[in-house]
Design a protein around this motif. Structure first.
Motif, mmCIF file in Angstrom:
data_model
loop_
_atom_site.group_PDB
_atom_site.id
_atom_site.type_symbol
_atom_site.label_atom_id
_atom_site.label_comp_id
_atom_site.label_asym_id
_atom_site.label_seq_id
_atom_site.Cartn_x
_atom_site.Cartn_y
_atom_site.Cartn_z
ATOM 1 N N THR A 140 96.863 -42.215 17.196
ATOM 2 C CA THR A 140 98.220 -42.414 16.702
ATOM 3 C C THR A 140 98.768 -41.097 16.176
ATOM 4 O OG1 THR A 140 99.618 -43.620 15.140
ATOM 5 C CG2 THR A 140 97.389 -43.098 14.399
ATOM 6 N N LEU A 141 100.053 -40.872 16.399
ATOM 7 C CA LEU A 141 100.722 -39.697 15.848
ATOM 8 C C LEU A 141 101.580 -40.064 14.643
ATOM 9 C CD1 LEU A 141 101.876 -37.842 19.107
ATOM 10 C CD2 LEU A 141 99.648 -37.837 17.972
ATOM 11 N N VAL A 142 101.560 -41.336 14.280
ATOM 12 C CA VAL A 142 102.390 -41.830 13.190
ATOM 13 C C VAL A 142 101.675 -41.606 11.855
ATOM 14 C CG1 VAL A 142 103.472 -43.869 12.176
ATOM 15 C CG2 VAL A 142 103.472 -43.548 14.661
ATOM 16 N N GLU A 143 102.353 -40.970 10.936
ATOM 17 C CA GLU A 143 101.786 -40.720 9.610
ATOM 18 C C GLU A 143 102.162 -41.807 8.609
ATOM 19 O OE1 GLU A 143 99.669 -38.459 8.925
ATOM 20 O OE2 GLU A 143 99.790 -37.227 10.735
ATOM 21 N N ASP A 144 103.367 -42.348 8.742
ATOM 22 C CA ASP A 144 103.894 -43.296 7.773
ATOM 23 C C ASP A 144 103.287 -44.678 7.992
ATOM 24 O OD1 ASP A 144 105.350 -44.613 5.873
ATOM 25 O OD2 ASP A 144 107.316 -44.179 6.738
ATOM 26 N N ASP A 145 102.797 -45.311 6.921
ATOM 27 C CA ASP A 145 102.253 -46.662 7.031
ATOM 28 C C ASP A 145 103.351 -47.732 7.043
ATOM 29 O OD1 ASP A 145 99.669 -45.836 7.218
ATOM 30 O OD2 ASP A 145 99.228 -46.065 5.088
#
Length: 350
Positions: A140-145
């Motif tokens: 995943t490249l998504v940092e925000d939960d």
């Protein structure tokens, strides 16, 4: 490299790896990493004492196969291992693939270690180039939960983003296929609508005009033409969809498929490269010019309860995947560290 790319940051375990910043490019704007200076023999000669190995992900299209052969020769002479991740067996930014294939042959033959993202890609690399690869999944490249869950709607929404109409996107055929599929589904009584989006700035104004003509007068189809979305806005746009359509004619992997998986948005995609192998349970195949196959893909993709934007089922699935993806990213980082250590031991033994 490039160190500034989100994929490279995602696979790097900063507890064990010192990821050096991208060298500035003479005459380029600050922050521009291409053409990558690390691949220049002169740069390697000057900085060999500052690095232990080179890991190439993107940017090889900046140089010819002969240039890259000189890079490989320099790395070998300096006893610096080369790790190469084969992201693109076909380059989505190019129409003619011959220069890319020539570069691939040089890099795959010259790398100390190879990485691919899916077993099917590794099989193709071994078949065509005679080299085995470590298979390490796209993280995943998504940092925000706090991911968007989409807004509820009374209709099934199918969306395709044609971006700037880069070479591997057939905007006209995709739009024509979608327009026909939506018309057929609506004629059968389905509450379905489509949104076709393009950036304001595109590479082919004539193609954009044809897409506009196809979509503007089609019942149940909305055309959006606006500035490029930032990461948060793009995630929100995708989250509003029941199905995200991928419009590719060639390529190997898809970062969009990964983002859709994070957002629990099913994908309808063409049989291109190995995109369908990234998350096969979420991938539904259609053919350009074949609206019946797209109708089937839309029906199949919207069968799971979690496909519905804004629903409790979607929220639960996004949360489940978020936990799964965080754990996967940690495994991906550890796998890269292990491969780096192996390449350094192998080089030392040589």
């Amino acid at each position: 490299m490039p160190a500034s790319h989100p994929y490279v940051r995602a696979v790097t375990d900063e507890r064990s790896v010192d990821l050096r910043p991208d060298p500035p490019v003479p005459g380029a704007a600050p922050g521009q990493w291409w053409p990558p200076q690390v691949l220049l023999p002169a740069w390697l000669e000057a900085h060999a004492g500052e690095i232990d190995l080179v890991h190439l992900h993107f940017g090889s299209e900046s140089y010819s196969a002969d240039d890259l052969a000189a890079t490989v020769d320099t790395l070998q002479r300096l006893e610096l291992p080369l790790v190469y991740t084969v992201h693109d067996l076909e380059n989505p930014q190019l129409s003619a693939q011959e220069p890319h294939r020539a570069a691939l042959a040089v890099l795959i033959a010259g790398a100390n270690e190879l990485i691919t993202l899916t077993p099917s890609t590794a099989a193709e690399v071994e078949r065509d180039y005679g080299r085995a690869s470590d298979v390490i999944a796209h993280p995943t490249l998504v940092e925000d939960d706090a991911l968007p869950l989409g807004r509820p709607s009374t209709t099934t929404r199918v969306g395709v983003h044609l971006r700037d109409l880069r070479p591997n996107i057939d905007g006209v055929a995709t739009t024509a296929t979608l327009v026909r599929a939506v018309a057929d589904l609506r004629a059968q009584g389905a509450a379905v609508e489509a949104v076709v989006r393009m950036n304001e700035n595109v590479r082919d104004a004539d193609t954009a005009a044809s897409i506009d003509a196809l979509a503007r007068t089609a019942d149940g189809v909305r055309l959006e033409r606006a500035a490029r979305l930032d990461d948060d806005a793009l995630a929100a746009w995708i989250a509003d969809l029941d199905v995200c359509l991928l419009p590719y004619t060639h390529g190997t992997h898809s970062g969009w498929a990964e983002l859709c998986y994070d957002l629990a948005v099913p994908v309808a995609g063409t049989r291109v490269g190995h995109v369908g192998s990234q998350h096969p349970g979420d991938f539904h195949t259609y053919g350009l010019g074949d609206p019946v196959s797209l109708e089937r893909a839309i029906v199949d993709a919207t069968a799971p309860a979690w496909s519905v934007p804004g629903s409790a089922a979607r929220a639960a699935e996004v949360a489940r995947r978020r936990t799964e993806r965080r754990e996967e990213r940690e495994r991906v980082r550890q796998a890269h560290v292990a491969l780096y250590r192996r390449s350094l031991r192998t080089e030392s033994a040589a």
